[in-house]
Design a protein around this motif. Structure first.
Motif, short mmCIF file in Angstrom:
data_model
loop_
_atom_site.label_atom_id
_atom_site.label_comp_id
_atom_site.label_asym_id
_atom_site.label_seq_id
_atom_site.Cartn_x
_atom_site.Cartn_y
_atom_site.Cartn_z
N THR A 77 -42.82 67.10 32.59
CA THR A 77 -43.52 66.89 31.32
C THR A 77 -43.56 65.38 31.04
O THR A 77 -42.73 64.63 31.53
CB THR A 77 -42.78 67.61 30.17
OG1 THR A 77 -41.43 67.11 30.10
CG2 THR A 77 -42.76 69.11 30.40
N ARG A 114 -41.63 63.57 36.62
CA ARG A 114 -41.22 64.49 35.58
C ARG A 114 -42.18 65.68 35.51
O ARG A 114 -43.36 65.57 35.85
CB ARG A 114 -41.22 63.80 34.21
CG ARG A 114 -40.15 62.77 33.98
CD ARG A 114 -40.39 62.05 32.65
NE ARG A 114 -40.53 63.01 31.55
CZ ARG A 114 -39.56 63.36 30.71
NH1 ARG A 114 -38.36 62.81 30.83
NH2 ARG A 114 -39.78 64.23 29.74
N ARG A 155 -29.82 65.10 36.60
CA ARG A 155 -29.41 65.67 35.32
C ARG A 155 -30.44 66.66 34.79
O ARG A 155 -31.63 66.37 34.76
CB ARG A 155 -29.22 64.52 34.32
CG ARG A 155 -28.93 64.93 32.90
CD ARG A 155 -28.68 63.70 32.03
NE ARG A 155 -29.76 62.74 32.14
CZ ARG A 155 -30.86 62.76 31.41
NH1 ARG A 155 -31.04 63.72 30.50
NH2 ARG A 155 -31.81 61.84 31.56
N ARG A 156 -29.95 67.83 34.39
CA ARG A 156 -30.81 68.86 33.83
C ARG A 156 -30.72 68.87 32.31
O ARG A 156 -29.73 68.42 31.73
CB ARG A 156 -30.40 70.23 34.39
CG ARG A 156 -30.50 70.34 35.90
CD ARG A 156 -29.89 71.64 36.38
NE ARG A 156 -30.56 72.80 35.82
CZ ARG A 156 -29.97 73.94 35.49
NH1 ARG A 156 -28.65 74.06 35.66
NH2 ARG A 156 -30.65 74.95 35.01
N ALA A 157 -31.75 69.40 31.66
CA ALA A 157 -31.76 69.47 30.20
C ALA A 157 -30.67 70.41 29.70
O ALA A 157 -30.04 70.16 28.66
CB ALA A 157 -33.13 69.92 29.70
N THR A 158 -30.43 71.49 30.44
CA THR A 158 -29.36 72.43 30.08
C THR A 158 -28.60 72.81 31.34
O THR A 158 -29.20 73.08 32.38
CB THR A 158 -29.93 73.70 29.43
OG1 THR A 158 -30.88 74.30 30.32
CG2 THR A 158 -30.62 73.37 28.11
N SER A 212 -42.98 61.78 29.45
CA SER A 212 -41.82 61.22 28.75
C SER A 212 -42.19 60.94 27.29
O SER A 212 -43.33 60.58 26.98
CB SER A 212 -41.36 59.94 29.43
OG SER A 212 -42.35 58.93 29.29
N GLU A 237 -33.34 57.05 30.28
CA GLU A 237 -33.02 58.48 30.31
C GLU A 237 -34.27 59.36 30.37
O GLU A 237 -34.17 60.55 30.66
CB GLU A 237 -32.16 58.87 29.10
CG GLU A 237 -32.84 58.72 27.75
CD GLU A 237 -32.65 57.33 27.14
OE1 GLU A 237 -32.88 57.21 25.92
OE2 GLU A 237 -32.28 56.39 27.88
N ASP A 238 -35.44 58.77 30.10
CA ASP A 238 -36.69 59.53 30.12
C ASP A 238 -37.44 59.40 31.44
O ASP A 238 -38.56 59.93 31.57
CB ASP A 238 -37.61 59.06 28.98
CG ASP A 238 -37.05 59.38 27.61
OD1 ASP A 238 -36.30 60.36 27.50
OD2 ASP A 238 -37.37 58.64 26.65
N ASN A 258 -26.07 70.29 37.17
CA ASN A 258 -26.94 70.25 38.33
C ASN A 258 -26.38 71.15 39.43
O ASN A 258 -25.18 71.45 39.46
CB ASN A 258 -27.09 68.81 38.84
CG ASN A 258 -28.28 68.65 39.77
OD1 ASN A 258 -29.06 69.57 39.96
ND2 ASN A 258 -28.41 67.48 40.36
#
Length: 333
Positions: free
Chosen positions: A53, A51, A186-189, A55, A67-68, A192
């Protein structure tokens, strides 16, 4: 719930691996034919295992919520094959497509016969046998394998993962011609983006040896072991082939999504020559800490006032040159 002792678990794994050996051999033959003369390592983008950042969930005793986690550890399930199949899609793309290009999936799910190789040929043709009274017991083994393959494709294409995109078709036809997406998933916004084959020297990638596939390791290891080795390959890429790396608990849990069970496999993987482990003087060979004290907050949890430091590890690409099934069986026995 019945408790399963480590001895029973090992014996079961030995039995299952022996039964799977001829089926794995056929899948390895298919992988080797697809790889052809491709001897370069398979390049994977860092976001597949780490990641950007930390989790928001997870602790010393518990993995972060699914999901994290980054894709590699998010895909791991006790009896699943999602990580395995995801890695096989990356192998297929990189051995069939020039670096920098987007792969075109022209491979059928099922072989059309002769020398044609389908996606199903990349998977060992062994499934769990249902009990006689099971309502699915009349399903043929090849149909069960196809159902499992389609389920894997559906899972990788789900909103939770977004590692594949299904073709705009109906029914079972939607699985044929799936599109490979960026391994960050999967993207935060936003959706993909399509996958492109990494170039040599890309700064955001790490390498895994192609022998992980062509010698059967992708089939003989558990998905938890595969995920841990992927993380180790990433960590090694930060230090160079001759360097050692140390992974703090915070990094292992909150950036890689690895739980303690996965990390505890380092001794087993070391016994097969896939890792080299140099225990710190404050720890035993199994990782236990002598005279442990809580981490010093001033160091960000990296070490305690007693000088607690993680094991030093080294990922050994040369270890994958051995045949996987026999090596794993020898280590288990």
């Amino acid at each position: 719930m019945t408790n399963i002792t480590p001895t029973v678990r090992v014996e079961r794994r030995i039995r299952q691996l022996r039964d799977a050996d001829p089926h794995i051999a056929k899948a390895v033959e298919t992988v080797s034919r697809i790889a052809g003369k491709h001897e370069d390592p398979i390049r994977i983008r860092n976001v597949y295992v780490r990641r950007d950042t930390p989790s928001p969930s997870g602790s010393d005793r518990k993995q972060p919520n699914r999901e994290d986690r980054p894709p590699a550890t998010r895909l791991v399930t006790p009896r699943g094959s999602l990580l395995r199949f995801s890695l096989l899609t990356l192998l297929e793309a990189q051995t069939q497509t020039p670096a920098g290009d987007r792969p075109k999936n022209r491979r059928n799910l099922l072989s059309s016969g002769g020398s044609d190789l389908g996606w199903l040929d990349l998977l060992p043709s062994i499934t769990r046998v249902n009990k006689p009274d099971n309502r699915f017991s009349s399903v043929r083994p090849e149909e069960k394998m196809l159902n499992q393959l389609q389920s894997s494709i559906d899972n990788l294409a789900s909103p939770q993962n977004e590692l594949l995109r299904l073709a705009p078709r109906h029914g079972r036809q939607k699985h044929a011609g799936f599109e490979l997406l960026h391994e960050g998933g999967r993207r935060a916004t936003g959706d993909n983006v399509p996958y492109t084959v990494p170039r040599a020297g890309d700064g955001d990638t790490f390498d895994i040896p192609i022998t992980l596939f062509t010698n059967g390791w992708v089939y003989a290891l558990t998905e938890s072991e595969l995920a841990f080795l992927l993380v180790c390959a990433y960590q090694q890429s930060r230090k160079g082939p001759d360097g050692w790396f140390r992974m703090t608990g915070d990094e292992r849990i909150h950036y890689h999504g690895l739980g303690p069970d996965a990390f505890d496999r380092h001794q087993f993987l070391s016994s097969m020559g896939l890792l080299e482990v140099e225990p710190h003087l404050s720890r035993g060979a199994g990782g236990q800490v002598f005279k442990y004290k809580s981490p010093d907050p001033s160091t960000g949890g990296r070490r305690s006032k007693k000088g607690l430091i993680p094991h030093a590890l080294k990922f050994l690409a040369s270890g994958f040159e051995k045949p996987a099934v026999h090596t794993v069986l020898d280590a288990l026995e």
